[in-house]
Scaffold this active site. Structure first.
Site, short mmCIF file in Angstrom:
data_model
loop_
_atom_site.label_atom_id
_atom_site.label_comp_id
_atom_site.label_asym_id
_atom_site.label_seq_id
_atom_site.Cartn_x
_atom_site.Cartn_y
_atom_site.Cartn_z
CB SER A 26 -0.88 0.03 1.25
OG SER A 26 -0.14 0.53 2.36
CG ASP A 27 1.83 5.75 -1.13
OD1 ASP A 27 2.82 5.68 -0.36
OD2 ASP A 27 1.76 6.60 -2.04
CD1 TRP A 28 2.43 7.36 5.69
CD2 TRP A 28 4.56 6.77 5.41
NE1 TRP A 28 3.09 7.65 6.85
CE2 TRP A 28 4.42 7.30 6.69
CE3 TRP A 28 5.83 6.35 5.00
CZ2 TRP A 28 5.48 7.43 7.59
CZ3 TRP A 28 6.89 6.48 5.90
CH2 TRP A 28 6.71 7.01 7.16
#
Ligand code: NOJ
Length: 749
Positions: free
Chosen positions: A285-287
């Site tokens: 996932s992104d942050w």
């Protein structure tokens, strides 16, 4: 038997032997993976899907308040980011060895444009249209980073971007799906080298899946709404090319796409990426993007976010901590099938096996290799060449540049001249033991070295700051300019004005820099303007009035040398814009591959009831593909192998390119096509191929392109990839707005 036939006889045997070895290795990994999975508890499995940032550096909002060491020893962390250097990675890896199953950690890092040796920002490199050089840049970055214990870079970013307000435009390859795809594949090849497990290879992470670059208004993290056809036609091709090049991992994105956050988007991740494209790596996932689905209003709480994410195909949770907190429970409750969890865990562990970490967790982290690798002189040389290849000569009066070595005095003026930092741009890695600023060649340093060698006096005045309204330095700058034979002004955007969360609503030159240029222009001295930025800026006055303009982006560690190389003509510029440069913010989005509409306007004409502006031309200030050279090229003799192409035929297109000037140089010959009539309307022009040719003065070369069915195909309204019979325009030129030769051909049934 001579050697060649012997080699031919042995080659298939050799190939089948190595293919056999690869199969055996894969089978071995799968066996070891099965054995490991059989020993793992549910919690340990979930731990492998959790990536957390190290303590000292953060590239997003930190929420983890716990103790990393405790979590690692308990097997609750599978990967880390922002842990830089052999010492640090070894320390964390030692903690992982204290966990029950001793599963090694993965270390990921945003190695976006170099590690210690900073290369030009990706958008600048894209301007080189030089695929081998771009691949080499990624190779150097991977070699340095891998020697410092890093296994995984969060690059390449392959988001198509048509909106220069978006700060992340600097991280990608611009607006074009074809160029973007070629560059995406080159970067993946560069990062992953001869393959995972090699000590100079890092895993690529293709991001941000998907359509992040189309954020409404160019505002970072904003929503995206687009048709499926637009998605497939414009935004997905570079992702697909990167997957086909063997990218090990993907990262999803912050945006929602048509109302569904990308992180929870099953269609993107399961149907397209892992389904249609058969991607076998893992998706991170992104942050914080899993947790942010609550804020999006897509799920009611973190637990629902974890459920939606894993079901949608997001394998690893970066910094949301929703998997760590809720995934085991979701599996126990039967809301997430064990098979779904197992698949995600296997995808992650498989990469750890492929990297060889189960055989030696510290095999990348070798202090001696790190010392002898990071910052090698040949890497600096590659960075210098890449930087020179990235500089786009936008305008030239044909007299001032290249600078004559006989000049007595040059005035080098502007806020970009002296500071080294400005040239590195965003997303530069802080490497322990390296003072990146000191190791960056400032523009002043680069030009001063060169001027001194010629016996030219170099004068300096700052003139103005990048920001603010202070004009008190103008008088001194003008005084200095008056003493010089040539004035070079270096202005731009501050290094932290473009990157993540750095969107701008006004992309003009900040502060009073344009006024400084006006004051210097008024001296009547021969003037060269250098523009450094992480995006296309709007600089209409300069484009109208200054005869010599070069776009110098943010060029990295060797910026100063590269700029001197280009200004003095040691490197003849050959870069081409990978994105259109608008005249005004009001034109955005402006891109070359638009549809014709039913009422196309003719630029330069005031026509009623046409698709134009009443206060501006439609054409951008500088078009996609534009870029000048110190020499000139003529195109002639367009030949088509046929003008009636059978369904399975390939068309060969040839032309002759001649260097008509007095210097050797590279021309980037661009091939565009237009499908004249189709079941869905087609762009007025689409780049389908390009070639870089190096020509000595007077030299002529034949350039050939192959046009096959694939190049004539597009997604129809049923999303089928089809080529429809009918007429096509074929255009060859030096830029999207500088077509030199054209022809028409027909695709038969
Ligand atoms: C957020 C960014 O969007 C992404 O590109 C980056 O890789 C991660 N932060 C990690 O720093």
């Amino acid at each position: 038997m001579t050697l060649r036939p012997l080699f031919r006889t042995l080659l298939p045997i050799l190939l089948s032997f190595t293919a056999g070895m690869a199969r055996a290795e894969t089978a071995d990994i799968e066996r070891r993976l099965d054995a490991l999975m059989a020993q793992m508890t549910l919690e340990e499995k979930v731990g492998q899907l959790n990536i957390l940032s190290g303590e000292t550096l953060a590239t997003g909002p930190v929420t983890f308040k716990g103790d990393h060491a405790t979590e690692i020893r308990a097997g609750r962390i599978g990967a880390m980011l922002n842990v830089v250097g052999v010492n640090s990675t070894r320390q964390y890896q030692a903690l992982a060895r204290q966990s029950r199953l001793k599963i090694p950690l993965l270390f990921g890092q945003d190695v976006i444009h170099g590690y210690a040796t900073t290369f030009p920002i990706p958008l600048a490199e894209a301007a080189s249209w030089d695929l081998p050089a771009i691949e080499r840049s990624a190779r150097v970055a991977a070699t340095e980073a891998a020697s410092a214990g890093i296994h995984w870079t969060f690059a390449p970013m392959v988001d198509i971007a048509r909106d220069p307000r978006w700060g992340r435009v600097m991280e990608g390859a611009g607006e074009d799906p074809y160029l973007g795809s070629r560059i995406a594949a080159a970067r993946v090849r560069g990062f992953q080298g001869r393959g995972l497990g090699e000590l100079d290879a890092v895993m690529a992470c293709v991001k941000h899946f998907a359509a992040y670059g189309a954020a409404v208004g160019g505002r970072d993290y904003n929503s995206v709404d687009m048709s499926e056809r637009q998605l497939f036609e414009t935004y997905l091709p570079p992702f697909k090319a990167a997957a086909e090049a063997g990218a090990a991992t993907f990262m999803n994105s912050f945006n929602d796409l048509n109302g569904v956050p990308a992180t929870g988007n099953r269609h993107l991740q399961r149907d397209i990426l892992k389904g249609q494209w058969g991607f076998t790596g893992f998706v991170v996932s992104d942050w914080g993007s899993m947790g942010e689905m609550v804020t999006h209003g897509y799920v009611k709480d973190d637990k629902a976010a974890a459920e939606a994410s894993i079901l949608a195909g997001s394998d690893m949770d970066m910094e949301s901590q929703v998997y760590g907190k809720h995934l085991a429970e979701l599996v126990k409750e039967g809301r997430v099938p064990m098979a779904t969890l197992d698949d995600a865990v296997r995808r992650v562990l498989r990469k750890k096996f492929e990297l060889g970490l189960f055989d030696d967790a510290d095999r990348f982290a070798d202090a001696a290799r790190e010392r002898s690798t990071v910052g090698r002189p040949e890497f600096r040389q590659a960075a210098r060449e890449m930087a020179a290849k990235s500089i786009v000569l936008l305008k030239s009066d044909g007299r001032t540049l290249p600078l004559s070595p006989r000049l007595k005095t040059i005035a080098f003026i502007g806020p970009m001249v002296k500071p080294a930092r400005g040239n590195r741009g965003g997303w530069s890695v802080s490497v322990p033991g390296h003072d990146a600023d000191r190791e960056t060649v400032s523009q002043w340093q680069g030009l001063a070295e060169r001027a001194k060698a010629n016996g030219t006096r170099l004068l300096y005045a700052k003139g103005a700051d990048m920001m603010g309204s202070d004009r008190s330095g103008f008088a001194e700058a003008v005084r200095v300019a008056r003493q010089a034979d040539v004035v070079v002004v270096s202005v731009g955007e501050s290094w932290d004005w473009s990157a993540e969360a750095k969107s701008r609503s006004d992309i003009g030159l900040p502060g009073v820099q344009e006024d400084l240029v006006k004051a210097l222009h008024a001296t009547g001295k021969p003037l060269v303007v250098l523009l450094s930025a992480g995006r296309p800026m709007v600089f209409d006055w300069i484009a109208d009035h200054v005869p010599n303009v070069a776009y110098t982006w943010w060029l990295g560690s060797e910026a100063g040398h590269a700029i001197a190389d280009v200004l003095y003509g040691d490197h003849n510029p050959s870069a081409r814009l990978p994105i259109s440069f608008p005249r005004s913010v009001g034109q955005i989005p402006v891109y070359y591959n638009h549809f014709n509409t039913g009422r196309p306007a003719t630029d330069g004409k005031q026509e009623e009831f046409k698709s134009g502006y009443i206060d501006s031309p439609n054409a951008p200030r500088f078009a996609f593909g534009h870029g000048l050279s110190y020499t000139s090229f003529a195109y002639a003799g367009l030949r088509l192998s046929t003008t009636r192409l059978g369904a399975r035929d390939t068309l060969t297109v040839s032309l002759d390119v001649r260097n008509t000037g007095e210097r050797a140089g590279d021309e980037v010959v661009q091939l565009y096509l237009r499908d004249r009539v189709a079941s869905v309307v087609r762009p007025v022009k689409e780049l389908k191929d390009f070639q870089r040719v190096h020509l000595a003065p007077g030299e002529v070369r034949t350039v050939s392109f192959q046009v096959d069915r694939d190049k004539l195909s597009f997604f129809n309204d049923k999303l089928q990839w089809v080529a429809e019979p009918g007429e096509f325009d074929l255009m060859v030129g030096a830029a999207s707005d500088d077509i030199r030769l054209s022809a028409r051909f027909e695709l038969l049934e």
